[in-house]
Design an enzyme around this catalytic site. Structure first.
Site, mmCIF file in Angstrom:
data_model
loop_
_atom_site.group_PDB
_atom_site.id
_atom_site.type_symbol
_atom_site.label_atom_id
_atom_site.label_comp_id
_atom_site.label_asym_id
_atom_site.label_seq_id
_atom_site.Cartn_x
_atom_site.Cartn_y
_atom_site.Cartn_z
ATOM 1 N NE ARG A 12 -37.869 75.722 31.006
ATOM 2 C CZ ARG A 12 -38.963 76.023 30.302
ATOM 3 N NH1 ARG A 12 -38.849 76.605 29.099
ATOM 4 N NH2 ARG A 12 -40.154 75.710 30.771
ATOM 5 C CD GLU A 67 -38.360 81.180 25.980
ATOM 6 O OE1 GLU A 67 -39.278 80.362 25.830
ATOM 7 O OE2 GLU A 67 -37.727 81.282 27.046
ATOM 8 C CG ASP A 119 -42.500 82.134 26.387
ATOM 9 O OD1 ASP A 119 -43.448 82.847 26.767
ATOM 10 O OD2 ASP A 119 -41.902 81.355 27.141
ATOM 11 C CG HIS A 143 -42.938 77.819 32.715
ATOM 12 N ND1 HIS A 143 -43.417 79.007 33.205
ATOM 13 C CD2 HIS A 143 -42.314 78.117 31.557
ATOM 14 C CE1 HIS A 143 -43.111 79.990 32.368
ATOM 15 N NE2 HIS A 143 -42.428 79.473 31.358
HETATM 16 C C1 3PY Z 1 -41.767 77.661 25.186
HETATM 17 O O1 3PY Z 1 -42.309 76.996 24.297
HETATM 18 O O2 3PY Z 1 -41.916 78.878 25.347
HETATM 19 C C2 3PY Z 1 -40.890 76.966 26.103
HETATM 20 O O3 3PY Z 1 -40.298 77.596 26.941
HETATM 21 C C3 3PY Z 1 -40.773 75.486 25.976
HETATM 22 O O4 3PY Z 1 -40.989 74.874 27.183
HETATM 23 MG MG MG Z 2 -40.810 79.604 27.085
#
Ligand code: 3PY
Ligand code: MG
Length: 252
Positions: free
Chosen positions: A69, A148, A174, A44
């Protein structure tokens, strides 16, 4: 200097910066200001391969390990980031065993994975030679699969059982969207504590590294209490905004 993998294996808690802005100076300042590690976000965040390469140089120059990442499914970038000198790869949305295996293939040399040879920049920044790089590369790289989604939580034990997966990285935003069926973005909600604690517990039970993203120090402390050992905090825009706010509040 200890590698990030050695620090984590020694049981220390590591707090990482989270840099979305493609500017090496910001990553280097985060390293010099006291984070134990600095991670660049290509999912992101606005980082690209060149800004990641330059940022890793700045972070290592400041005496800290660097993480990256990668974008979703971009396992080729995982190999490249390691070749650039990153010690940690965080791969988002690892929802199937096939995803996790592809991540291992890209980040570990044979016989564990299929990482292709070419770490010239990594050896330059870490002062390594080819024989030592090949002998230690798998142990000194930390491969984290992001958990996530519902699918990932359901198979977290199977993901953790894969050789070459060094741990999981829990993404609370997420996770909250997925577990609420898209009704809530609630990374700080109380109802999320149970799945968040569960992911850490399963990871520790597997003897692997539990990692997470925390949007403030209170959440970071809470996650450390659950057993999370690598905690990323940010992104960098938050550091700049809070610094500006502190300065301007001082005028009032
Ligand atoms: C999330 O919280 O979904 C993440 O990917 C953390 O950056
Ligand atoms: Mg995420």
């Amino acid at each position: 200097m200890m590698t990030l993998a050695e620090t984590l294996r020694a049981g220390k808690t590591v707090y990482s910066g989270w840099i979305a802005t493609p500017e090496p100076l910001i990553a280097e300042i985060a390293a010099r200001q006291g984070f134990d590690c600095v991670s660049m976000d290509m999912q992101h965040g606005l980082q690209d391969p060149i800004s990641v390469m330059r940022s890793i140089g700045g972070v290592v120059h400041a005496g800290k390990p660097a993480g990256v990442r990668i974008p979703v499914g971009d396992f080729a970038m995982a190999s490249r980031a390691l070749d650039m000198g990153a010690e940690l790869i965080i791969a988002p949305m690892i929802n199937t065993i096939a995803d996790a295996e592809a991540l291992v293939a890209a980040t570990k040399y044979p016989p564990i994975g299929e990482r292709s040879w070419g770490p010239a920049r990594s050896m330059m920044v870490h002062g390594n030679d080819p024989a030592n790089q090949l002998a230690t590369g798998n142990d000194t790289s930390v491969t984290l699969a992001m958990v996530e989604t519902k699918e990932a939580v359901d198979i977290v034990d199977d993901i953790l059982a894969i050789k070459g997966i060094d741990g999981v990285f829990m993404g609370p935003s997420d996770l909250s969207v997925a577990l609420s069926d898209g009704k809530e973005l609630a990374p700080g909600a109380d109802w999320l504590d149970q799945p968040i604690a569960h992911i850490a517990e399963r990871t520790r039970a597997a003897g692997k590294i539990a990692a997470a993203f925390a949007f403030n120090a209170d959440r970071a402390k809470r996650f450390a209490g659950f057993g999370y050992q690598f905690i990323a905090m940010g992104p960098d825009a938050v550091y700049i905004a809070s610094g500006i706010k502190t300065l301007l509040d001082g005028l009032r």
